[in-house]
Design a protein around this motif. Structure first.
Motif: not given
Length: 405
Positions: A89-100, A79-87, A135-143
Motif C-alpha cells: 500500500a502507498h501509505e505503508r511505503v510513504a511511512s517508511g515500511g520495509p521493502t519486500m 527487483t524486489g525493492i522496485l516491486l514493493t510500491p506495486v505490491a 522506491e521511496r521517491g524521496t530521501p527519507a531519513r530511515d532510507t
C-alpha cells in the motif's frame, strides 16, 4: 590454499541468506492484509525462496560465486525493492515500511564484498542505494540511514577481505622461504659431512706435497669456498665461481650475461656479484640481509672491487690474503678491500699515474666517481693496504650534485 578467514565468511554468508529470507517472508506474512496487491508479493517471495535455497552452493566458496551469479543475485534483490510500491500500500511505503526483500538485500551486497573486495562492494551497495531512493521517491531519513549502513558495512568487509588475502600471500611466501631454508640447511649438513671435508683434506695434503699436487690442492680450496657460498644461498644465476685457466694464470671472475637482462635501474643484491671473488685467500664478510643497489651501479662497484683485488695479486703476491667487507648504510653502500701485503710506498700512486698506469685512478676511482661515489686508499708500508669504496644508493642525485659542484 584459501586463507583461514575467507571460508568462514562464506559459511556465515550462507546462513545469513537463509535467515534473512525467512525473516522477509515472516514480515510479509505478518502484514499480509496491509498489502494492496498481495499476489505480487506472493509471487516474488516464492521466487526468493526457491532462489535462495537453489543458490546455496554458489555462496559456498569464491570459486563457485561467479560474476554471472552475483549479477543475477543482485537483480533479484533490486527487483524486489522496485516491486514493493506495486505490491504494498502507498501509505505503508510513504511511512517508511520495509521493502519486500528487506535485509536479504545486504546478503547480495556482502557476496560482492567477499568475492571482489571493497570496490565491488561499493559498486553493489551504490546500486542498492539508488534503487531504494527510487522506491521511496524521496530521501527519507530511515532510507538514508539503512543505505549508509549497508554501504559502510560492505566496504569495510571488502577491505578486510583484501587485507586478509594480502596477508595470506605473505604467509605463503614466508612458508616457502622457511621450507627452502630447512632444505638448504639439510643439504649443507650432508655436504659438510662429505664433499667439503674431502676438499679441505685435498687442499691440506696438496699444500704439504707441493708441485702439481699443490696446484690441485689450491683448486680444491677454491671449489670449497664456492661450494660453501652456494649451499649458504649466496650464488645466483648470472655469476659463477672463479675459473682456473692453468698454472701461473691469475684467477679471474666471470659473470655471464643475458641479452634479456633487466634494466640497469632495477635493483640487484650486491652480495651476489661479490660472492665469486671469495677464494681460499680472499674472505668475504657481508650482511645477512640483501644489499640492494641499482644494477649498473652494483656492476661498477663489483668491477672496482675486482680491480682492487687485481692490485693485491700484482703487488702483494699470489699468497697474500685479502678481506672484503660489505656495509649497507642508510644512504650508501661501503665496500672495504684490505690485504696483508707490504703496502704502497709514499708517492708511488702519483708516480704510477705519471707513467700511465691508471689502475687505481681509472679502474677504481674513475668508476666510482661516475656514480657519484668515491674511493679512499690507506696504506702503511709493511702493514698492508686498505681501499674503501663508497657508492650512494641514489646515484642519479649524487651525480647531479657532483656536476653542480
Amino acid at each position: 590454499m584459501r586463507m583461514s578467514v575467507e571460508q568462514p565468511l562464506w559459511r556465515a554468508l550462507t546462513g545469513y541468506r537463509i535467515m534473512t529470507m525467512l525473516y522477509a517472508i515472516g514480515l510479509f506474512a505478518n502484514s499480509y492484509e496491509g498489502f494492496a496487491r498481495p499476489w505480487v508479493a506472493v509471487a516474488y517471495f516464492s521466487v526468493l525462496f526457491v532462489w535462495t535455497l537453489a543458490t546455496l552452493p554458489k555462496v559456498a566458496n569464491a570459486a563457485s560465486c561467479t560474476k554471472r551469479f552475483l549479477a543475477a543475485d543482485l537483480t533479484v534483490a533490486l527487483t524486489g525493492i522496485l516491486l514493493t510500491p506495486v505490491a504494498d500500500a502507498h501509505e505503508r511505503v510513504a511511512s517508511g515500511g520495509p521493502t519486500m526483500p528487506s535485509i536479504w538485500t545486504a546478503g547480495s551486497v556482502l557476496a560482492f564484498a567477499i568475492k571482489g573486495g571493497w570496490r565491488w562492494a561499493a559498486f553493489a551497495s551504490t546500486l542498492v542505494a539508488v534503487t531504494n531512493l527510487v522506491e521511496r521517491g524521496t530521501p527519507a531519513r530511515d532510507t538514508v540511514h539503512n543505505v549508509v549502513l549497508v554501504w559502510v558495512a560492505s566496504i569495510a568487509i571488502g577491505y578486510v577481505v583484501e587485507v586478509a588475502r594480502a596477508s595470506e600471500r605473505t604467509l605463503a611466501r614466508a612458508l616457502e622461504i622457511e621450507a627452502a631454508t630447512r632444505e638448504r640447511e639439510r643439504l649443507a649438513r650432508d655436504i659438510h659431512d662429505s664433499v667439503l671435508q674431502v676438499l679441505a683434506m685435498v687442499q691440506r695434503r696438496g699444500a704439504v706435497l707441493g708441485g702439481e699436487a699443490g696446484e690441485l690442492g689450491r683448486m680444491a680450496g677454491e671449489q670449497e669456498v664456492a661450494l660453501r657460498a652456494l649451499v649458504s644461498g649466496g650464488l645466483v644465476a648470472g655469476a659463477r665461481a672463479p675459473e682456473y685457466a692453468g698454472p701461473g694464470v691469475p684467477i679471474t671472475v666471470v659473470h655471464t650475461t643475458d641479452e634479456s637482462e633487466p634494466d640497469s635501474a632495477d635493483p640487484v643484491d650486491l652480495r651476489t656479484l661479490l660472492v665469486p671473488y671469495a677464494t681460499s685467500t680472499i674472505t668475504l664478510s657481508e650482511p645477512g640481509a640483501p644489499v640492494p643497489l641499482a644494477r649498473a651501479a652494483a656492476k661498477e662497484l663489483a668491477a672496482a672491487v675486482g680491480a682492487a683485488l687485481d692490485n693485491v695479486r700484482k703487488h702483494a703476491g699470489e699468497g697474500a690474503r685479502a678481506w672484503i667487507l660489505v656495509e649497507d648504510e642508510p644512504d650508501s653502500v661501503v665496500v672495504t678491500v684490505r690485504d696483508d701485503g707490504p703496502g704502497i710506498p709514499e708517492g708511488r700512486l702519483a708516480q704510477a699515474e705519471g707513467e700511465g698506469r691508471l689502475g687505481v685512478a681509472q679502474s677504481i676511482r674513475g668508476r666510482l666517481r661516475d656514480l657519484g661515489g668515491g674511493a679512499e686508499l690507506i696504506s702503511v708500508p709493511g702493514q698492508g693496504t686498505e681501499v674503501e669504496l663508497t657508492v650512494p644508493k641514489d646515484t642519479k642525485a649524487a651525480r647531479g650534485k657532483a656536476e653542480k659542484r
